[in-house]
Enzyme design. Structure first.
Site, short mmCIF file in Angstrom:
data_model
loop_
_atom_site.label_atom_id
_atom_site.label_comp_id
_atom_site.label_asym_id
_atom_site.label_seq_id
_atom_site.Cartn_x
_atom_site.Cartn_y
_atom_site.Cartn_z
N PHE A 171 0.88 -1.13 0.28
CA PHE A 171 0.53 0.30 -0.11
C PHE A 171 0.67 1.72 0.15
CE2 PHE A 171 0.41 -1.94 4.39
CZ PHE A 171 0.96 -0.69 4.62
N THR A 193 -3.28 2.06 14.77
CA THR A 193 -2.94 2.76 13.79
C THR A 193 -4.41 2.36 12.61
OG1 THR A 193 -0.97 1.70 13.69
CG2 THR A 193 -2.05 1.90 11.84
N ARG A 251 -8.21 8.39 16.24
CA ARG A 251 -8.43 7.48 15.57
C ARG A 251 -9.53 6.89 15.39
NH1 ARG A 251 -2.09 5.19 14.44
NH2 ARG A 251 -1.69 7.23 13.37
N HIS A 260 -1.51 11.74 12.84
CA HIS A 260 0.49 10.36 13.16
C HIS A 260 1.28 11.11 14.41
CE1 HIS A 260 4.49 9.13 12.30
NE2 HIS A 260 4.73 10.03 12.67
#
Ligand code: UDP
Ligand code: MG
Length: 165
Positions: free
Chosen positions: A58, A96, A107, A124
């Site tokens: 990816f 993540t 997130r 991030h």
């Protein structure tokens, strides 16, 4: 232990107008912001930032994501400084994969997985001290940070630069 960590509000976070929400959540850490700016991310910067993932299938989509090709061509970069900064920011940031992240983490609350399989996870945060140093030095020059985080040196160079007309 006093640490510094790089935070990026990624293009999806900016496009979804989440800057205020994310900064408010991060203020729970009581850490100091010692640098902040908005950047248009080049392919080179994106590649260098995610160099450790260069062999992932990816990778190219990830670069496009960070460059803002799917949202807005900008990222907000900040350096947070203070006690246990890396883990405290990561805790509020969340895992993540946004589907696995704690729903009340940034997130978990704001991330999604695209149909192409990319985790668009709004922000991030550096994972350890070594990565934080590499990333902070990549995104910021010493003069853009109001704290003395790492050793510096002075070099004399004659370069053309743009000034206000
Ligand atoms: N990423 C992804 N799919 C994966 C792993 C990572 O799309 O299977 C993306 C995601 O946006 C993540 C970034 O690549 O934030 C960097 O991955 P890393 O493993 O370093 O996770 P992070 O440190 O951001 O939690
Ligand atoms: Mg990482």
């Amino acid at each position: 232990m006093t640490q510094q960590t790089l935070v990026l509000i990624k293009p999806d976070g900016l496009k979804k107008s989440l800057t205020g929400n994310i900064l408010t959540r991060l203020s729970e850490t009581k850490l100091d912001i010692v640098a902040a700016k908005i950047i248009k991310v080049s392919r080179e910067l994106a590649e260098r930032h995610y160099i450790l993932l260069k062999d992932k299938p990816f990778f190219n989509e990830l670069l496009k994501y960070l460059m803002g090709e799917y949202h807005k061509k900008k990222v907000m970069a900040l350096v947070y400084w203070g006690e246990d900064a890396i883990n405290r920011v990561r805790a509020i940031c969340g895992s993540t994969n946004p589907e696995e992240a704690d729903p009340v983490s940034i997130r978990g609350a704001y991330g999604r997985i695209t149909t192409k399989g990319i985790y668009e996870n709004a922000m991030h945060a550096s994972t350890n001290e070594q990565e934080a140093e590499r990333e902070i030095k990549l995104w910021f020059n010493p003069d853009e940070i109001i704290a003395e985080l790492y050793p510096t040196k002075t070099v004399k160079e004659q370069v053309e630069r743009r000034v206000w007309a």
